[in-house]
Design a protein around this motif. Structure first.
Motif, PDB file in Angstrom:
ATOM      1  N   SER A  43       1.336  -1.186   0.132  1.00  0.00           N
ATOM      2  CA  SER A  43       0.191  -0.293   0.031  1.00  0.00           C
ATOM      3  C   SER A  43       1.029   0.782   0.374  1.00  0.00           C
ATOM      4  N   LEU A  44       1.531   1.305   1.147  1.00  0.00           N
ATOM      5  CA  LEU A  44       2.657   3.251   1.255  1.00  0.00           C
ATOM      6  C   LEU A  44       3.313   3.295  -0.377  1.00  0.00           C
ATOM      7  N   GLY A  45       4.320   1.483  -0.523  1.00  0.00           N
ATOM      8  CA  GLY A  45       4.539   1.760  -1.522  1.00  0.00           C
ATOM      9  C   GLY A  45       4.391   2.150  -3.306  1.00  0.00           C
ATOM     10  N   LEU A  46       3.088   1.576  -3.145  1.00  0.00           N
ATOM     11  CA  LEU A  46       2.619   2.095  -4.575  1.00  0.00           C
ATOM     12  C   LEU A  46       1.712   3.597  -4.368  1.00  0.00           C
ATOM     13  N   ALA A  47       1.202   4.191  -3.148  1.00  0.00           N
ATOM     14  CA  ALA A  47       0.967   5.246  -2.803  1.00  0.00           C
ATOM     15  C   ALA A  47       2.167   5.936  -2.944  1.00  0.00           C
ATOM     16  N   TYR A  48       3.853   6.106  -2.220  1.00  0.00           N
ATOM     17  CA  TYR A  48       5.039   7.139  -2.876  1.00  0.00           C
ATOM     18  C   TYR A  48       4.857   6.577  -4.306  1.00  0.00           C
ATOM     19  N   ALA A 173      -6.406 -10.339   8.751  1.00  0.00           N
ATOM     20  CA  ALA A 173      -7.612 -10.375   7.755  1.00  0.00           C
ATOM     21  C   ALA A 173      -7.684  -8.600   7.889  1.00  0.00           C
ATOM     22  N   TRP A 174      -8.198  -7.862   8.701  1.00  0.00           N
ATOM     23  CA  TRP A 174      -8.261  -6.887   8.912  1.00  0.00           C
ATOM     24  C   TRP A 174      -7.437  -5.686   8.212  1.00  0.00           C
ATOM     25  N   THR A 175      -6.169  -5.975   7.449  1.00  0.00           N
ATOM     26  CA  THR A 175      -5.025  -5.690   7.408  1.00  0.00           C
ATOM     27  C   THR A 175      -5.072  -4.907   5.681  1.00  0.00           C
ATOM     28  N   ILE A 176      -5.244  -6.970   5.618  1.00  0.00           N
ATOM     29  CA  ILE A 176      -5.613  -7.012   4.377  1.00  0.00           C
ATOM     30  C   ILE A 176      -6.718  -6.627   3.447  1.00  0.00           C
ATOM     31  N   GLN A 177      -7.821  -6.512   3.967  1.00  0.00           N
ATOM     32  CA  GLN A 177      -8.529  -5.139   4.083  1.00  0.00           C
ATOM     33  C   GLN A 177      -8.415  -4.038   3.483  1.00  0.00           C
ATOM     34  N   GLY A 178      -7.746  -3.596   4.404  1.00  0.00           N
ATOM     35  CA  GLY A 178      -6.924  -2.393   4.191  1.00  0.00           C
ATOM     36  C   GLY A 178      -6.136  -2.140   2.692  1.00  0.00           C
ATOM     37  N   LEU A 179      -5.184  -2.636   2.562  1.00  0.00           N
ATOM     38  CA  LEU A 179      -4.912  -2.760   1.494  1.00  0.00           C
ATOM     39  C   LEU A 179      -6.026  -3.187   0.110  1.00  0.00           C
ATOM     40  N   TRP A 180      -6.858  -4.290   0.320  1.00  0.00           N
ATOM     41  CA  TRP A 180      -8.282  -3.905  -1.301  1.00  0.00           C
ATOM     42  C   TRP A 180      -9.406  -2.734  -0.766  1.00  0.00           C
ATOM     43  N   VAL A 181      -9.259  -2.720   0.096  1.00  0.00           N
ATOM     44  CA  VAL A 181     -10.175  -0.160  -0.323  1.00  0.00           C
ATOM     45  C   VAL A 181      -8.477  -0.037  -0.758  1.00  0.00           C
ATOM     46  N   PHE A 182      -7.227   0.535  -0.278  1.00  0.00           N
ATOM     47  CA  PHE A 182      -6.659   0.714  -1.513  1.00  0.00           C
ATOM     48  C   PHE A 182      -6.148   0.497  -2.803  1.00  0.00           C
ATOM     49  N   LEU A 183      -6.182  -0.807  -2.761  1.00  0.00           N
ATOM     50  CA  LEU A 183      -5.808  -0.795  -4.393  1.00  0.00           C
ATOM     51  C   LEU A 183      -7.570  -1.189  -5.796  1.00  0.00           C
ATOM     52  N   THR A 184      -8.321  -0.545  -4.541  1.00  0.00           N
ATOM     53  CA  THR A 184      -9.786  -0.265  -5.955  1.00  0.00           C
ATOM     54  C   THR A 184      -9.816   0.910  -5.808  1.00  0.00           C
ATOM     55  N   LEU A 185      -9.555   1.700  -4.641  1.00  0.00           N
ATOM     56  CA  LEU A 185      -9.808   2.998  -5.123  1.00  0.00           C
ATOM     57  C   LEU A 185      -8.463   3.777  -5.489  1.00  0.00           C
ATOM     58  N   PHE A 186      -7.618   2.914  -6.007  1.00  0.00           N
ATOM     59  CA  PHE A 186      -6.100   3.763  -6.265  1.00  0.00           C
ATOM     60  C   PHE A 186      -6.524   4.693  -7.254  1.00  0.00           C
ATOM     61  N   ALA A 187      -7.374   4.439  -8.546  1.00  0.00           N
ATOM     62  CA  ALA A 187      -7.462   5.055  -9.692  1.00  0.00           C
ATOM     63  C   ALA A 187      -8.513   6.580  -9.181  1.00  0.00           C
ATOM     64  N   VAL A 188      -9.265   6.653  -8.137  1.00  0.00           N
ATOM     65  CA  VAL A 188     -10.230   7.143  -7.646  1.00  0.00           C
ATOM     66  C   VAL A 188      -8.932   7.986  -6.510  1.00  0.00           C
ATOM     67  N   LEU A 189      -8.447   7.957  -5.668  1.00  0.00           N
ATOM     68  CA  LEU A 189      -7.177   8.320  -5.554  1.00  0.00           C
ATOM     69  C   LEU A 189      -6.057   9.510  -5.607  1.00  0.00           C
ATOM     70  N   VAL A 190      -5.963   8.454  -6.701  1.00  0.00           N
ATOM     71  CA  VAL A 190      -4.651   9.651  -7.639  1.00  0.00           C
ATOM     72  C   VAL A 190      -5.580  10.733  -8.278  1.00  0.00           C
ATOM     73  N   ALA A 275      -2.102   3.093 -11.577  1.00  0.00           N
ATOM     74  CA  ALA A 275      -3.242   3.597 -11.041  1.00  0.00           C
ATOM     75  C   ALA A 275      -4.422   2.224 -11.493  1.00  0.00           C
ATOM     76  N   VAL A 276      -3.773   2.018 -13.088  1.00  0.00           N
ATOM     77  CA  VAL A 276      -4.372   0.229 -13.734  1.00  0.00           C
ATOM     78  C   VAL A 276      -4.119  -0.485 -12.556  1.00  0.00           C
ATOM     79  N   LEU A 277      -3.595  -0.487 -12.152  1.00  0.00           N
ATOM     80  CA  LEU A 277      -3.960  -1.792 -10.937  1.00  0.00           C
ATOM     81  C   LEU A 277      -5.103  -1.677 -10.255  1.00  0.00           C
ATOM     82  N   SER A 278      -6.124  -0.896 -10.216  1.00  0.00           N
ATOM     83  CA  SER A 278      -7.320  -0.910 -10.075  1.00  0.00           C
ATOM     84  C   SER A 278      -8.238  -1.700 -10.661  1.00  0.00           C
ATOM     85  N   PRO A 279      -8.242  -1.571 -11.595  1.00  0.00           N
ATOM     86  CA  PRO A 279      -9.343  -2.504 -12.413  1.00  0.00           C
ATOM     87  C   PRO A 279      -8.936  -4.006 -12.042  1.00  0.00           C
ATOM     88  N   LEU A 280      -7.065  -4.042 -12.829  1.00  0.00           N
ATOM     89  CA  LEU A 280      -6.767  -5.229 -12.589  1.00  0.00           C
ATOM     90  C   LEU A 280      -6.875  -6.196 -11.339  1.00  0.00           C
TER      91      LEU A 280
END
Length: 341
Positions: A43-48, A173-190, A275-280
């Motif tokens: 999460s942090l690496g992709l965000a950076y 399980a909770w931490t992975i959910q955080g990653l799931w949210v971030f990756l799904t939202l990646f395109a919009v967050l950018v 951010a293409v990782l979001s739909p992928l």
């Protein structure tokens, strides 16, 4: 969610649970810890990588707070950790899905609010992030309300039975959910955090149109399935859009996040194209991990011996909505002979 065809499941794929198997406790704990650390690092690496050019990097006379998208990635996981504490103490998973939906809304609205407050407050130059953010909130509220109703009706989520007694595994399980949210939202967050400014282009209108089509498919297919379930026929769903796809709700989910990525192509620069990782990611999750494979397996276990079900599988696309294949009687007989001989 991993339920049968005739049962209700949400349109969004759910993150896989770590250590939910018959591995030894020590092995499962190690995997859980590794999963948590990997989720945080990814999460942090992709965000950076997508943080430049982005807001938060020396705004006017304000101190450099670093890429805001990195803070958003961290917030997506920290929010899970906060709710995890009482969830572990009281051994409950009732607020897991709700927390995921709240995280979607919080991170999206938070990055948009920061943009409007500290970057460029002009609404004219912020139509793109405003519209894309509203679409996320609309989707998340619909998903959240569905999941809350489901868990309150069921009383529990059996996926967590082997996980929640163990601190590291439940935390993972909770931490992975955080990653799931971030990756799904990646395109919009950018879109919400980039400093690249561009007037609305054809990409934006195309992306929003694609999103609308995907959302409509998801809503319609979910409603059709709900209506079918009330009949309690014990059969697979084969009405409406389900006549042309075995998983139209998942197809709609993939299409709508693809639409959000298309919108962002108007402003992506450098590492922001990650951010293409979001739909992928959404596609991979639904088609290879927790979505279609598990549902198909359970459906085969329940109806695999039914010739009509086998005929249905051969005629109907597994994901993409398309015309049914024509299955001849001779071809059907040859198929049965081949698979029983």
């Amino acid at each position: 969610p991993v339920l049968l065809y005739g049962a209700r499941e949400s349109s969004a794929g759910r993150p896989p649970l770590p250590g939910n198997s018959h591995r030894s406790t020590m092995s499962a704990t190690f995997i859980a810890i590794a999963s948590s650390l990997a989720s945080l690092a990814v999460s942090l690496g992709l965000a950076y990588a997508a943080g430049y050019p982005g807001i938060g990097n020396q705004i006017a006379d304000r101190a450099d707070v670093g890429p805001v998208i990195v803070w958003a990635a961290a917030a997506a996981i920290v929010l899970q950790w906060i709710v995890f504490i009482p969830a572990f103490v009281f051994q409950t998973e009732k607020y897991y899905d709700l927390t995921g939906s709240i995280t979607y809304v919080s991170v999206t609205v938070g990055t948009l609010a920061y943009r409007l407050a500290y970057s460029n407050p002009s609404l004219q130059l912020n139509v793109r992030p405003l519209v894309s953010s509203v679409l996320v909130v609309l989707w998340a509220l619909r998903l959240g309300s569905f999941l809350v109703k489901r868990i309150m009706r069921a009383g529990k989520d059996g996926r967590f039975d082997e996980v929640k007694p163990f601190f590291a595994r439940f935390l993972a399980a909770w931490t992975i959910q955080g990653l799931w949210v971030f990756l799904t939202l990646f395109a919009v967050l950018v879109i919400n955090t980039t400093t690249v400014e561009s007037p609305l282009r054809w990409n934006d209108y195309l992306g929003w149109a694609v999103w609308a089509v995907g959302f409509a498919i998801e809503v319609i297919s979910d409603e059709q399935k709900t209506a079918f379930n009330r009949l309690q026929t014990g059969k697979w769903v084969e009405i409406g859009l389900w006549r042309y796809s075995r998983h139209p709700n998942y197809f709609g989910e993939i299409v709508l996040w693809t639409g959000q990525f298309i919108v962002g192509t108007s402003v992506y620069a450098g590492g922001q194209w990650a951010a293409v990782l979001s739909p992928l990611f959404v596609t991979l999750l639904l088609t290879k991990v927790t979505g279609i494979p598990m549902l198909e397996k359970r459906a085969d276990e329940k109806w695999g011996g039914d010739p009509e079900y086998q005929r249905y599988k051969r005629a109907v696309s597994v994901l993409v909505i398309m015309p049914r294949r024509q299955i001849s009687e001779n071809g059907d007989a040859n198929y049965r002979l081949h698979h029983t001989g």
